[in-house]
Design an enzyme around this catalytic site. Structure first.
Site, PDB file in Angstrom:
ATOM      1  NE  ARG A  66       9.018  -0.094  22.135  1.00  0.00           N
ATOM      2  CZ  ARG A  66       7.715  -0.158  22.389  1.00  0.00           C
ATOM      3  NH1 ARG A  66       6.858  -0.506  21.463  1.00  0.00           N
ATOM      4  NH2 ARG A  66       7.254   0.141  23.582  1.00  0.00           N
TER       5      ARG A  66
ATOM      6  CG  HIS B 154      11.638  -6.461  30.476  1.00  0.00           C
ATOM      7  ND1 HIS B 154      10.310  -6.526  30.089  1.00  0.00           N
ATOM      8  CD2 HIS B 154      11.855  -7.592  31.193  1.00  0.00           C
ATOM      9  CE1 HIS B 154       9.769  -7.640  30.561  1.00  0.00           C
ATOM     10  NE2 HIS B 154      10.680  -8.293  31.231  1.00  0.00           N
TER      11      HIS B 154
HETATM   12  P1  OAD Z   1       1.372  -5.326  26.780  1.00  0.00           P
HETATM   13  O1  OAD Z   1       1.321  -4.589  25.474  1.00  0.00           O
HETATM   14  O2  OAD Z   1       1.395  -6.809  26.737  1.00  0.00           O
HETATM   15  O3  OAD Z   1       0.126  -4.916  27.675  1.00  0.00           O
HETATM   16  C1  OAD Z   1      -0.249  -3.591  27.899  1.00  0.00           C
HETATM   17  C2  OAD Z   1      -1.417  -3.585  28.864  1.00  0.00           C
HETATM   18  O4  OAD Z   1      -1.749  -2.254  29.154  1.00  0.00           O
HETATM   19  C3  OAD Z   1      -2.695  -4.256  28.328  1.00  0.00           C
HETATM   20  O5  OAD Z   1      -3.211  -5.144  29.310  1.00  0.00           O
HETATM   21  C4  OAD Z   1      -3.655  -3.080  28.095  1.00  0.00           C
HETATM   22  O6  OAD Z   1      -5.009  -3.426  28.335  1.00  0.00           O
HETATM   23  C5  OAD Z   1      -3.159  -2.098  29.142  1.00  0.00           C
HETATM   24  N1  OAD Z   1      -3.413  -0.676  28.875  1.00  0.00           N
HETATM   25  C6  OAD Z   1      -3.403  -0.006  27.696  1.00  0.00           C
HETATM   26  N2  OAD Z   1      -3.585   1.289  27.873  1.00  0.00           N
HETATM   27  C7  OAD Z   1      -3.709   1.501  29.211  1.00  0.00           C
HETATM   28  C8  OAD Z   1      -3.895   2.650  30.037  1.00  0.00           C
HETATM   29  N3  OAD Z   1      -3.973   3.864  29.541  1.00  0.00           N
HETATM   30  N4  OAD Z   1      -3.970   2.466  31.376  1.00  0.00           N
HETATM   31  C9  OAD Z   1      -3.871   1.225  31.919  1.00  0.00           C
HETATM   32  N5  OAD Z   1      -3.700   0.109  31.193  1.00  0.00           N
HETATM   33  C10 OAD Z   1      -3.605   0.231  29.857  1.00  0.00           C
HETATM   34  O7  OAD Z   1       2.617  -4.730  27.576  1.00  0.00           O
HETATM   35  P2  OAD Z   1       3.427  -5.359  28.811  1.00  0.00           P
HETATM   36  O8  OAD Z   1       2.507  -6.084  29.720  1.00  0.00           O
HETATM   37  O9  OAD Z   1       4.243  -4.266  29.362  1.00  0.00           O
HETATM   38  O10 OAD Z   1       9.135  -7.381  26.944  1.00  0.00           O
HETATM   39  O11 OAD Z   1       4.357  -6.391  28.057  1.00  0.00           O
HETATM   40  C11 OAD Z   1       5.291  -7.096  28.804  1.00  0.00           C
HETATM   41  C12 OAD Z   1       6.558  -7.308  28.022  1.00  0.00           C
HETATM   42  O12 OAD Z   1       6.268  -7.893  26.757  1.00  0.00           O
HETATM   43  C13 OAD Z   1       7.291  -6.028  27.635  1.00  0.00           C
HETATM   44  O13 OAD Z   1       8.143  -5.533  28.643  1.00  0.00           O
HETATM   45  C14 OAD Z   1       8.096  -6.479  26.471  1.00  0.00           C
HETATM   46  C15 OAD Z   1       6.997  -7.196  25.731  1.00  0.00           C
HETATM   47  O14 OAD Z   1       7.323  -7.988  24.722  1.00  0.00           O
HETATM   48  C16 OAD Z   1      10.261  -7.526  26.250  1.00  0.00           C
HETATM   49  O15 OAD Z   1      10.498  -6.886  25.244  1.00  0.00           O
HETATM   50  C17 OAD Z   1      11.196  -8.520  26.850  1.00  0.00           C
END
Ligand code: OAD
Length: 243
Positions: free
Chosen positions: A70, A119
């Site tokens: 990453r 985070h």
């Molecule tokens: P996710 O991978 O769970 O979700 C990403 C979101 O972004 C999804 O709902 C996609 O539909 C959306 N998405 C993708 N491309 C996009 C774009 N160009 N514009 C708008 N939306 C888009 O990621 P997080 O919600 O950030 O935690 O995950 C939360 C936490 O889970 C992270 O911080 C990490 C992970 O495991 C830890 O590591 C503690």
């Protein structure tokens, strides 16, 4: 084209307090893979399997290498129009708080300053034994060791770990105070971050979600703008006079 409601224009024009929660989707257009969904998989591992202390203790090299992977990506990418738009919003509004689950530092690189990193930040590392902090260590596939002999891990929050208390408290205060709350590019599945938009809405905020697809939050949102954050946010900035 994206339809920005009259209500949202009015609220932003009135310079009321705004809070924003971002997730991995905001960095997707920069080329940083999200966590969930097919593109989010690294060697077929789910994030929960790698981002926890037990996984690190059982197989430090595997977890370290996932973070190296990453980090390598992040070092080669640039912030996108979504990040830049949020930095512009901050400059234009009197009360603006950016709460992010991202550890990639791209908001700061885009010019945002009032950032609450829930985070942690991937550029930092710390010793699991004595807690000593290390920034930007040279690239290595082997897990580095601290002078005290402890293994060095990324200074990010893992599943099962507490979030930095001062930061999550500030995030809840900003959500409580917000008249407009944006949830952008997050699956809204990981707590406690996921409860911020719901809490803001319960306290009277106008809740706007921006995502390429509906999430568990969408039915709670006052406005769901379906699309890429790097495309929707510049439209909001332009149409709401925040450029
Ligand atoms: P996710 O991978 O769970 O979700 C990403 C979101 O972004 C999804 O709902 C996609 O539909 C959306 N998405 C993708 N491309 C996009 C774009 N160009 N514009 C708008 N939306 C888009 O990621 P997080 O919600 O950030 O935690 O995950 C939360 C936490 O889970 C992270 O911080 C990490 C992970 O495991 C830890 O590591 C503690």
């Amino acid at each position: 084209m994206y339809e920005i409601s009259e209500k949202l224009r009015e609220l932003l024009a009135a310079d009321l307090p705004v809070a924003v929660l971002t997730g991995a989707g905001v960095s997707a257009e920069s080329g940083v893979p999200t966590f969930r969904g097919d593109e989010g998989l690294w060697k077929q591992f789910q994030p929960e399997e790698l981002a926890n202390v037990d996984a690190f203790l059982a197989n430090p090299e595997l977890v370290w290498n996932w973070y190296q992977y990453r980090r390598n990506i992040i070092s080669q990418v640039e912030p996108n129009q979504g990040h830049f738009s949020l930095a512009k919003m901050e400059k234009r509004l009197s009360s603006f708080t950016l709460i992010t689950q991202n550890v990639d530092d791209l908001h700061r690189r885009a010019g945002s300053r009032n950032i609450l990193e829930l985070h942690g930040n991937i550029v930092r590392n710390k010793c699991i034994k004595c807690g000593r902090q290390y920034e930007n260590l040279p690239e290595s596939e082997e897990v580095p060791q601290c002078e005290c002999g402890g293994l060095i891990r990324p200074d990010v929050v893992w599943f099962g770990e507490m979030l930095p208390q001062d930061i999550i408290q500030k995030a809840f205060l900003a959500a409580e105070k917000a008249s407009v709350f944006f949830s952008i590019g997050t699956s809204a599945l990981v707590q406690p971050a996921a409860s911020l938009p719901v809490m803001a809405k319960n306290r009277g905020a106008y809740l706007v979600e921006i995502n390429v697809e509906p999430t568990v939050l969408s039915s709670h949102a006052d406005e769901f703008l379906q699309g890429k954050s790097g495309e929707v946010l510049p439209v909001i900035i332009r149409e709401c006079g925040l450029e």
